[in-house]
Design a protein around this motif. Structure first.
Motif, PDB file in Angstrom:
ATOM      1  N   ALA A  92       0.938  -1.433  -0.271  1.00 18.87           N
ATOM      2  CA  ALA A  92      -0.345  -0.370  -0.072  1.00 18.87           C
ATOM      3  C   ALA A  92       0.990   1.273   0.021  1.00 18.87           C
ATOM      4  CB  ALA A  92      -0.918   0.084   0.660  1.00 18.87           C
ATOM      5  N   GLY A  93       2.211   0.917   0.233  1.00 16.54           N
ATOM      6  CA  GLY A  93       2.848   2.287  -0.129  1.00 16.54           C
ATOM      7  C   GLY A  93       2.352   3.358   1.360  1.00 16.54           C
ATOM      8  N   MET A  94       2.478   2.398   2.508  1.00 17.11           N
ATOM      9  CA  MET A  94       2.342   2.884   3.391  1.00 17.11           C
ATOM     10  C   MET A  94       3.594   3.761   4.455  1.00 17.11           C
ATOM     11  SD  MET A  94      -0.705   0.955   5.041  1.00 17.11           S
ATOM     12  CE  MET A  94      -1.563   2.227   6.788  1.00 17.11           C
ATOM     13  N   SER A  95       3.486   4.462   5.326  1.00 15.44           N
ATOM     14  CA  SER A  95       5.157   4.488   6.525  1.00 15.44           C
ATOM     15  C   SER A  95       5.157   3.289   7.225  1.00 15.44           C
ATOM     16  CB  SER A  95       4.807   5.801   6.494  1.00 15.44           C
ATOM     17  OG  SER A  95       3.863   6.743   7.689  1.00 15.44           O
ATOM     18  N   ALA A  96       5.985   3.672   7.960  1.00 21.29           N
ATOM     19  CA  ALA A  96       6.170   2.137   9.071  1.00 21.29           C
ATOM     20  C   ALA A  96       5.400   3.001  10.171  1.00 21.29           C
ATOM     21  CB  ALA A  96       7.473   2.358   9.536  1.00 21.29           C
ATOM     22  N   ALA A  97       5.180   3.539   9.994  1.00 20.13           N
ATOM     23  CA  ALA A  97       4.336   4.790  11.461  1.00 20.13           C
ATOM     24  C   ALA A  97       2.749   4.280  11.082  1.00 20.13           C
ATOM     25  CB  ALA A  97       4.328   6.040  11.410  1.00 20.13           C
ATOM     26  N   GLY A  98       2.420   4.207   9.698  1.00 18.73           N
ATOM     27  CA  GLY A  98       1.154   4.566   9.113  1.00 18.73           C
ATOM     28  C   GLY A  98       0.501   2.329   9.343  1.00 18.73           C
ATOM     29  N   ALA A  99       1.742   2.024   9.067  1.00 19.12           N
ATOM     30  CA  ALA A  99       0.977   0.796   8.742  1.00 19.12           C
ATOM     31  C   ALA A  99       0.956  -0.165  10.216  1.00 19.12           C
ATOM     32  CB  ALA A  99       2.728   0.347   8.349  1.00 19.12           C
ATOM     33  N   GLY A 100       1.956   0.721  10.844  1.00 15.66           N
ATOM     34  CA  GLY A 100       2.168  -0.078  12.442  1.00 15.66           C
ATOM     35  C   GLY A 100       0.730   0.572  13.710  1.00 15.66           C
ATOM     36  N   ARG A 101       0.539   1.917  13.370  1.00 17.85           N
ATOM     37  CA  ARG A 101      -1.016   2.357  13.774  1.00 17.85           C
ATOM     38  C   ARG A 101      -1.837   1.923  13.246  1.00 17.85           C
ATOM     39  NH1 ARG A 101       1.435   7.576  12.759  1.00 17.85           N
ATOM     40  NH2 ARG A 101       0.167   7.597  10.286  1.00 17.85           N
ATOM     41  N   LEU A 102      -2.101   0.927  11.345  1.00 21.31           N
ATOM     42  CA  LEU A 102      -3.302   0.442  11.501  1.00 21.31           C
ATOM     43  C   LEU A 102      -3.167  -1.165  12.006  1.00 21.31           C
ATOM     44  CD1 LEU A 102      -5.892   0.092   9.360  1.00 21.31           C
ATOM     45  CD2 LEU A 102      -4.011  -0.440   7.154  1.00 21.31           C
ATOM     46  N   VAL A 103      -1.725  -2.029  11.706  1.00 20.60           N
ATOM     47  CA  VAL A 103      -2.396  -2.828  12.109  1.00 20.60           C
ATOM     48  C   VAL A 103      -2.375  -2.651  13.134  1.00 20.60           C
ATOM     49  CG1 VAL A 103      -0.751  -4.607  13.242  1.00 20.60           C
ATOM     50  CG2 VAL A 103      -0.618  -3.730  10.757  1.00 20.60           C
TER      51      VAL A 103
END
Length: 99
Positions: free
Chosen positions: A64-75
């Motif tokens: 999804a091209g997410m940032s590390a922080a964004g991916a972490g928040r979503l998980v």
């Protein structure tokens, strides 16, 4: 529908924009709810690893091209919503915003 809306000309009226933003934010939360439920299923099953990714977060960054922080928040959101079924139901039906 989302692509068409994203490419549409922004209304000149700030009042119209205000109303549209409220509707769009409501819709965004419903989408985030649906995405989080599916991310939780992928995460719980270890499916990202089965597809060659080191973790669900890294899969989200790659796919999804997410940032590390964004991916972490979503998980984290996905895991918490799975743990809190009343919150998950309220978030999904629109009676509780993501914030």
């Amino acid at each position: 529908m989302a692509s068409a809306l994203a490419l549409a000309v922004v209304p000149e009226s700030a009042g119209v924009c205000l109303a549209e933003v409220e509707d769009l934010l409501f819709a965004r939360d419903r989408l985030v709810s649906a995405v989080a439920a599916r991310v939780e299923r992928v995460h719980a099953a270890g499916e990202a690893r089965a597809h060659g990714h080191a973790s669900t977060k890294l899969w989200l960054r790659t796919a999804a091209g997410m940032s590390a922080a964004g991916a972490g928040r979503l998980v984290a959101l996905a895991v918490e919503l799975a743990r809190l079924p009343v919150v998950r139901a309220r978030f999904a039906d629109g009676s509780l915003a993501e914030g």
